[in-house]
Each structure stands twice: as C-alpha cells, then as structure tokens.
Design a protein around this motif. Structure first.
Motif, PDB file in Angstrom:
ATOM      1  N   VAL A 236      26.248  12.017  54.778  1.00 36.46           N
ATOM      2  CA  VAL A 236      24.915  11.529  54.237  1.00 36.46           C
ATOM      3  C   VAL A 236      23.691  12.341  54.627  1.00 36.46           C
ATOM      4  O   VAL A 236      23.464  12.513  55.630  1.00 36.46           O
ATOM      5  CB  VAL A 236      24.462   9.996  54.505  1.00 36.46           C
ATOM      6  N   VAL A 237      22.812  12.874  53.407  1.00 35.70           N
ATOM      7  CA  VAL A 237      22.004  13.804  53.615  1.00 35.70           C
ATOM      8  C   VAL A 237      20.719  12.929  52.567  1.00 35.70           C
ATOM      9  O   VAL A 237      20.985  12.100  51.775  1.00 35.70           O
ATOM     10  CB  VAL A 237      21.835  15.084  53.097  1.00 35.70           C
ATOM     11  N   ASN A 238      19.320  13.240  53.106  1.00 38.64           N
ATOM     12  CA  ASN A 238      18.345  12.583  52.521  1.00 38.64           C
ATOM     13  C   ASN A 238      17.903  13.514  51.137  1.00 38.64           C
ATOM     14  O   ASN A 238      18.515  14.483  50.874  1.00 38.64           O
ATOM     15  CB  ASN A 238      17.079  12.484  53.287  1.00 38.64           C
ATOM     16  N   GLU A 239      17.047  12.756  50.552  1.00 35.35           N
ATOM     17  CA  GLU A 239      16.409  13.631  49.361  1.00 35.35           C
ATOM     18  C   GLU A 239      16.453  15.145  49.307  1.00 35.35           C
ATOM     19  O   GLU A 239      16.820  15.718  48.232  1.00 35.35           O
ATOM     20  CB  GLU A 239      15.437  12.864  48.523  1.00 35.35           C
ATOM     21  N   GLU A 240      15.902  15.424  50.387  1.00 32.82           N
ATOM     22  CA  GLU A 240      15.539  16.842  50.608  1.00 32.82           C
ATOM     23  C   GLU A 240      16.818  17.729  51.075  1.00 32.82           C
ATOM     24  O   GLU A 240      16.687  18.913  51.169  1.00 32.82           O
ATOM     25  CB  GLU A 240      14.606  17.326  51.841  1.00 32.82           C
ATOM     26  N   GLY A 241      17.966  17.032  51.390  1.00 33.98           N
ATOM     27  CA  GLY A 241      19.106  17.823  51.825  1.00 33.98           C
ATOM     28  C   GLY A 241      19.337  18.040  53.256  1.00 33.98           C
ATOM     29  O   GLY A 241      20.240  18.716  53.756  1.00 33.98           O
TER      30      GLY A 241
ATOM     31  N   GLU B 285      24.343   8.514  44.818  1.00 33.68           N
ATOM     32  CA  GLU B 285      23.008   8.339  45.233  1.00 33.68           C
ATOM     33  C   GLU B 285      22.759   7.111  45.662  1.00 33.68           C
ATOM     34  O   GLU B 285      23.056   5.874  44.980  1.00 33.68           O
ATOM     35  CB  GLU B 285      21.910   8.877  44.362  1.00 33.68           C
ATOM     36  N   ASN B 286      22.043   6.770  46.909  1.00 35.70           N
ATOM     37  CA  ASN B 286      21.869   5.364  47.367  1.00 35.70           C
ATOM     38  C   ASN B 286      20.373   5.148  46.873  1.00 35.70           C
ATOM     39  O   ASN B 286      19.625   5.900  46.369  1.00 35.70           O
ATOM     40  CB  ASN B 286      21.935   5.600  48.925  1.00 35.70           C
ATOM     41  N   ASN B 287      20.014   3.921  47.154  1.00 35.36           N
ATOM     42  CA  ASN B 287      18.773   3.105  46.550  1.00 35.36           C
ATOM     43  C   ASN B 287      17.604   3.891  47.505  1.00 35.36           C
ATOM     44  O   ASN B 287      16.429   3.874  46.847  1.00 35.36           O
ATOM     45  CB  ASN B 287      18.604   1.796  46.743  1.00 35.36           C
ATOM     46  N   ASN B 288      17.827   4.450  48.785  1.00 33.02           N
ATOM     47  CA  ASN B 288      16.822   5.286  49.442  1.00 33.02           C
ATOM     48  C   ASN B 288      16.711   6.671  49.036  1.00 33.02           C
ATOM     49  O   ASN B 288      16.186   7.259  49.752  1.00 33.02           O
ATOM     50  CB  ASN B 288      16.850   4.898  50.744  1.00 33.02           C
ATOM     51  N   TYR B 289      17.660   7.054  48.013  1.00 31.44           N
ATOM     52  CA  TYR B 289      17.567   8.626  47.492  1.00 31.44           C
ATOM     53  C   TYR B 289      18.449   9.086  48.433  1.00 31.44           C
ATOM     54  O   TYR B 289      18.590  10.338  48.110  1.00 31.44           O
ATOM     55  CB  TYR B 289      16.067   8.848  47.354  1.00 31.44           C
ATOM     56  N   ASP B 290      19.209   8.581  49.460  1.00 31.78           N
ATOM     57  CA  ASP B 290      19.950   9.472  50.284  1.00 31.78           C
ATOM     58  C   ASP B 290      21.392  10.036  49.052  1.00 31.78           C
ATOM     59  O   ASP B 290      21.675   9.091  48.262  1.00 31.78           O
ATOM     60  CB  ASP B 290      20.826   8.655  51.421  1.00 31.78           C
ATOM     61  N   ILE B 291      21.920  11.017  49.475  1.00 32.46           N
ATOM     62  CA  ILE B 291      23.138  11.332  48.638  1.00 32.46           C
ATOM     63  C   ILE B 291      24.127  11.360  49.776  1.00 32.46           C
ATOM     64  O   ILE B 291      24.357  11.882  50.856  1.00 32.46           O
ATOM     65  CB  ILE B 291      22.806  13.019  48.463  1.00 32.46           C
ATOM     66  N   CYS B 292      25.376  10.642  49.154  1.00 30.97           N
ATOM     67  CA  CYS B 292      26.531  10.214  49.924  1.00 30.97           C
ATOM     68  C   CYS B 292      27.622  10.825  49.508  1.00 30.97           C
ATOM     69  O   CYS B 292      27.898  10.970  48.346  1.00 30.97           O
ATOM     70  CB  CYS B 292      26.361   8.610  49.949  1.00 30.97           C
ATOM     71  N   VAL B 293      28.212  11.714  50.350  1.00 27.77           N
ATOM     72  CA  VAL B 293      29.618  12.411  50.043  1.00 27.77           C
ATOM     73  C   VAL B 293      30.750  11.977  50.768  1.00 27.77           C
ATOM     74  O   VAL B 293      30.700  11.986  51.832  1.00 27.77           O
ATOM     75  CB  VAL B 293      29.228  13.816  50.098  1.00 27.77           C
TER      76      VAL B 293
ATOM     77  N   THR C  93      30.782   4.913  46.397  1.00 26.29           N
ATOM     78  CA  THR C  93      29.542   4.401  45.588  1.00 26.29           C
ATOM     79  C   THR C  93      28.554   3.463  46.272  1.00 26.29           C
ATOM     80  O   THR C  93      28.719   3.462  47.924  1.00 26.29           O
ATOM     81  CB  THR C  93      30.346   3.591  44.729  1.00 26.29           C
ATOM     82  N   THR C  94      27.469   3.162  46.080  1.00 25.64           N
ATOM     83  CA  THR C  94      26.646   2.060  46.825  1.00 25.64           C
ATOM     84  C   THR C  94      26.500   0.987  45.996  1.00 25.64           C
ATOM     85  O   THR C  94      26.568   1.082  44.760  1.00 25.64           O
ATOM     86  CB  THR C  94      25.340   3.082  46.992  1.00 25.64           C
ATOM     87  N   ASP C  95      25.636  -0.051  46.257  1.00 25.10           N
ATOM     88  CA  ASP C  95      25.437  -1.100  45.660  1.00 25.10           C
ATOM     89  C   ASP C  95      23.941  -1.601  45.793  1.00 25.10           C
ATOM     90  O   ASP C  95      23.145  -0.749  46.246  1.00 25.10           O
ATOM     91  CB  ASP C  95      26.249  -2.354  46.226  1.00 25.10           C
ATOM     92  N   SER C  96      23.476  -2.707  45.394  1.00 25.35           N
ATOM     93  CA  SER C  96      22.234  -3.187  45.286  1.00 25.35           C
ATOM     94  C   SER C  96      21.533  -3.361  46.493  1.00 25.35           C
ATOM     95  O   SER C  96      20.519  -3.245  46.890  1.00 25.35           O
ATOM     96  CB  SER C  96      22.073  -4.380  44.502  1.00 25.35           C
ATOM     97  N   GLN C  97      22.570  -3.417  47.759  1.00 23.81           N
ATOM     98  CA  GLN C  97      21.873  -3.670  48.966  1.00 23.81           C
ATOM     99  C   GLN C  97      21.872  -2.393  49.726  1.00 23.81           C
ATOM    100  O   GLN C  97      21.570  -2.534  51.174  1.00 23.81           O
ATOM    101  CB  GLN C  97      22.900  -4.837  49.847  1.00 23.81           C
ATOM    102  N   SER C  98      21.957  -1.272  49.073  1.00 28.74           N
ATOM    103  CA  SER C  98      22.164   0.014  49.899  1.00 28.74           C
ATOM    104  C   SER C  98      23.336   0.325  50.759  1.00 28.74           C
ATOM    105  O   SER C  98      22.929   0.835  51.474  1.00 28.74           O
ATOM    106  CB  SER C  98      20.710   0.198  50.398  1.00 28.74           C
ATOM    107  N   GLN C  99      24.306  -0.454  50.528  1.00 31.04           N
ATOM    108  CA  GLN C  99      25.602  -0.397  51.314  1.00 31.04           C
ATOM    109  C   GLN C  99      26.275   0.783  50.627  1.00 31.04           C
ATOM    110  O   GLN C  99      26.375   0.792  49.412  1.00 31.04           O
ATOM    111  CB  GLN C  99      26.242  -1.699  51.267  1.00 31.04           C
TER     112      GLN C  99
END
Length: 584
Positions: free
Chosen positions: A477-482, A459-467, A518-524
C-alpha cells in the motif's frame, strides 16, 4: 386560500378549479375532474394521456424526433449516440446500426439518479455542513486567542515599563493587522466552503427534480457531479502568530523586546473526510448468491455501482450480468492475437464512473474503452505489457505493467519466472496523458516483485493505492504520492480452508498468496488468498481484522465491492462469481 398552493387542500381540477381531481394528463401535467376531460382532449392535439390521479407521472414522455416531427423517439442509436424513432431505425441513414431501448436507458439512469440523491443527502451535504461548522468555530475562537497573545505582549511591556511603551504600541498595531488578515483569510475560506455547500444543495435540488420527473431527455441527459463533490477540497489552516519575548536590554530595546512571528497558512492534503455511515463486520458473513459464467477459468470482476457486473476469464469474451445473475450481453475483445491463437483473453477489466468498460490486452500492448457499443484504443505501450486496471475517484486510470524483454540469445522467449520491471502508471483518462509513475521506494528499491504475475490494484477512500503482489506474498500500500505506507504479509490465524484439501495431500499450505484486492465504504481492504480459499479483511492502516472462510469459496481470485458493500468473488477454477454479505 389558493386551492392549488395550499398544502391543506385536496388536489383540484386545473380547468374548473373547483371539482376534485380524479384524473391526470401525463403528457400535459394537468389535473382533471371527469367532466373536464372532454374539454382538455378536445383540442387538435391527439396525444393526450389520461390516467387515474394516483398513477400520474407513470407514463414516460419520449422526446420528439428531430427528423420525423410527429414521431416520438423510443430508441437511441448506439453508433450516432442520438435519439431515434421507429422510422429512423428503418431508414438508410442508420442502416447496420444497433439501437438501445430508451425505456431501459431511462430505468438505468433513474437508478443512478436515486443513488446520487441518496449520497448527496446522507453523505456529501452533511460533510460540508460539518466542515463549515468547524471553520465557524475557528473564527469564533480567534478573539480569545489574539487577546491572550496581546496580554503576553503587554506583560512584557510592563516589565520594561515606560522605556518600551512605543514598542508595545507598535507591536500591538502589527497584531491587529495580522488579526484582520487572519479573519479575512478564514472568512474567504468559509465563503468558499459555503459556495461548495450551495452547489451541493443546488445539485441535490436538481436531483430531486430529476428523480420526480418522467422526462426521458431530462433523465438521460443528467450529468452527475457526485465525483466532483466526493473529492473534498484541501483543508486550509492558518497558523496563528507567536510572541517570542527576549531578555530585557534597555540599550537595544527594539531588538530584544521580542519577535512577533506572523501567522502562516498551509493546505492540508485530505484534511477533510467524508462522514460515511459506520457499518460493522458481520460475525458470520453470508453467501447470498452465485453466477455461473460458463467459463472454465475466470480472472476478473468489476461493476457499475450495484446495477450490473462484468466478468472476464481465459477466453476472448467479456460478459455482463445484472444484479440477479442474468446474462445481459457479451463483448468480444478485438485482439490481433485472436487471429493467430484461440486462447487470447483480456488481462483485466474495470469500469469508469459513467459505466464504460475498459480492458487491457496483453497481446497488443493496448488498453481499450467500450463506449456506447463502440471500442476505441486509449493507451498503447511499446516497451511495457499492460496488466491490471483501476479507475480512481478522480477519474484517473491506474495500470500495473511489466517490462517487455527481447528474445533470449538462443531465440527462446523469456520465461514466466524471469525477473522483469514492474510499475504502476497513472493516466489522465480523458486524453491518456501519463501523470505519474510509481516503481521504487525512498531507498530506490522496487516496490513490487519482479515477475510477470498479475498484480491487481485498487484505490482506497483515503486515496491510498493498494496492490496484491501474489509472487511476493504481500499486499503493498502506497499513498497518493506513491510513498510506501505499509506491507501486509498475512496473519497467523489464516490457516488453509481444509474442506478443499485433497485427501491424498497431507500438506497444509498456509503461505499467503493474495490475488484480487478491493476496498469498501469503511476504507477496509479485502484481498483474496487464492490457494488457501480465504479472504483477508484489513483496516486502512494494514491491521488484520478478520477472515472470510465460511462462504464455500473455492480458489477466490478477483474481488469487487459494490455501492451497497456487497462483495463479489470470482472462483478462478470453476468459473463462478459469488455474492457475499459481510457488513451489517
């Protein structure tokens, strides 16, 4: 002048109140001069701890044993989850139990407290300060905005002259009422933000107190609220009213004068964002450490803040290492498959926000949690095979899973290449309740490729789900709603690292094959391109930023970024975990 409260005076003895304090009782929190030491320790209490004044609060204060009142507890029973003394350890009540040293737990929790305090001071509290300033600015602009609105109405009224005076008066009355409600709503929202800021400030004050404390029970019993504060409230906007003037018709004055559209409100998902410190990518990422796990193949890596990491591979043992690379402990999975085959292993591992290990067992269709040394099953799947795991910032559990097909008609098992269904399921971790299923896009097409290969996710800091969908050669990459946001299929600059190209093999394998992510503090977003021995770094919107190709990485498989933005990379084929610094 109060000798004890004045910041200008040197510390004085708490008994005589005149001599300079040269010592301190670490158990009573009393400053003492040398002549007063005898008086202080002359009571019936024999457990005083006198230390030099500059070493005060250096002695751990262990809690008293509930069973043996004269003894202090220096251990915690992992099975009973209570503090125990040395007498308890040898008692029949705890026969066969395992124990943890409280001083080690204290040190571990103290590090967590320090980091929570740092996050509150540098990120969370300043963010709420910014939010409140933004709302206050909105309140300050209301008068001008509503004055402009009123002037528009008056202008229309002047054009209609005396015939519309009553209508102007009526509508301005409505405007005033709307303004009052508008102000009230924003004031309510402002008070809500102020209350949360107050809670953050109070939590910060508590953390400062716990940070300075050497009370074991206080520190061990500390409950972090940072996860609660990290998940920002919905941004609340008030859409101001609009005036829609109509063509003048005296006979139908009330209808054609114009319509005053009332203000509306709405909640904006993720309208507020945390003010994270900006960190830039290094021109040359640096290899700063390595851990040899001893495994012939290693698949997954996860961690708890920057305190320790866990790894798992093609064996039944999961291993924990500290940040210096020393093995702390090992845990064997309790899979039924171990009874019938020697190469059973966990599909994936992850950590909760409280530092508990979770692993998925493909052979039993279960997801299990290890808490205080005890293992419990939290999810059981009958028709799906659990694969990769991720714990979100809100404490939910995300799982990628494949459908289980029955044996083929000839009795043979389904092949690895057979098309299966693949989906992402969100569970409420507290009770394993299924909250969300993500499987198809808005056109009904599968989001992920249909095969049994692993699909790591985060999960990214903007709540995106990255696969990382290795079979499809994409990061999805999908948003929190899928809902699908984007797909990343590699970059032309990603050429296979030739230092690992076999001499007899003249091919150049440039096909993008993402495994770990994975993601980091910069949402990368960082993903491991295993066969090309590369790591791709993207921004949160899927734009390519750079490669990590200079850190002697061989078959990078899974990735984990700790709280300090240090990257951990598993090397699948040689059983090593490498630490890479890639941000300034």
């Amino acid at each position: 002048m109060d000798l004890h409260l004045s910041a200008q005076d040197v510390p004085r003895c708490d008994l005589c109140e005149s001599a300079l304090a040269s010592t301190h009782c670490d158990l009573c929190y009393v400053n003492l001069c040398r002549p007063c030491i005898g008086e202080h320790i002359g009571d019936e209490y024999t457990k005083h701890k006198i230390v030099p004044f500059n070493q005060r609060k250096s002695t751990l204060i262990y809690p008293m044993c509930a069973t043996h009142g004269s003894q202090r507890c220096e251990f915690q029973c992992n099975e009973c989850n209570i503090f125990v003394c040395s007498h308890c350890v040898s008692s029949e009540i705890h026969n066969g139990h395992t124990f943890s040293n409280l001083s080690e737990i204290y040190k571990f929790k103290k590090e967590i407290v320090e980091k929570d305090k740092s996050e509150l001071e540098s990120i969370i509290f300043p963010t709420y300060e910014t939010i409140i300033t933004e709302i206050e600015s909105g309140v300050a602009k209301i008068d001008g905005e509503y004055e402009n609105l009123s002037e528009a109405v008056i202008k229309q009224g002047e054009e209609l002259q005396k015939e519309i005076e009553n209508a102007v008066e009526k509508m301005n009355g409505e405007i005033k009422e709307m303004k009052t409600k508008h102000v009230d709503i924003l004031h309510d929202h402002l008070e809500e933000m102020r209350k949360i800021r107050s809670d953050v400030q109070q939590s910060l004050e508590t953390l400062r107190e716990v940070t300075e404390s050497n009370d074991v029970a206080l520190v061990v019993g500390f409950k972090s609220r940072n996860k609660e504060f990290f998940r920002l409230p919905q941004k609340f906007e008030v859409i101001g009213p609009k005036f829609d003037p109509k063509a003048i018709d005296i006979q139908q004055l009330n209808e054609v004068f114009g319509t005053l559209l009332p203000f509306s409100t709405r909640s904006v998902e993720h309208g507020y964002t945390l003010k994270m410190p900006v960190r830039h990518l290094l021109d040359d990422p640096e290899l700063i450490g390595a851990v040899d796990t001893g495994n012939s193949e290693i698949y997954s890596v996860t961690g708890y803040k920057d305190v320790n990491i866990w790894v798992s591979g093609r064996c039944s043992t999961m291993k924990c290492y500290d940040n210096q690379g020393s093995l702390i402990k090992s845990i064997e999975i309790k899979s039924d498959a171990i009874k019938i085959e020697s190469d059973a292993w966990p599909s994936d591992i992850t950590m909760t926000s409280d530092g508990h290990l979770i692993y998925s067992d493909w052979s039993t269709g279960t997801i299990n949690m290890i808490e205080n040394g005890l293992e419990k099953e939290i999810v059981y799947l009958e028709e799906w095979e659990p694969q990769n795991l991720c714990v979100t910032s809100s404490g939910d559990l995300l799982v990628t899973m494949n459908s289980i097909d029955e044996l083929e008609e000839d009795g043979n098992e389904a092949s690895e290449e057979e098309i299966v269904q693949c989906r992402i399921v969100r569970y409420l971790l507290t009770d394993a309740r299924e909250k969300q299923i993500i499987q198809f896009d808005d056109k009904g097409n599968p989001l992920l490729s249909g095969n049994r290969s692993s699909k790591y996710l985060c999960e990214n800091n903007n709540y995106d789900i990255c696969v990382a969908d290795s079979e499809a050669g994409e990061v999805v990459v999908v948003n929190e709603e899928g809902n699908l946001r984007f797909r990343y299929s590699g970059h032309p600059s990603a050429v296979r690292n030739q230092q690992y190209q076999p001499k007899e093999d003249s091919r150049k394998i440039n096909t993008f094959n993402p495994i770990g992510i994975t993601t980091d503090s910069q949402s990368q977003i960082l993903t491991a391109d295993c066969p090309n021995h590369l790591i791709h770094i993207l921004d949160k919107d899927g734009h390519f930023l750079r490669l990590i190709d200079n850190c002697d990485l061989y078959t990078p498989h899974d990735l984990f970024v700790d709280k300090n933005d240090i990257l951990y990379v598993t090397e699948h084929c040689i059983g090593k975990v490498k630490k890479v610094k890639y941000l300034e």
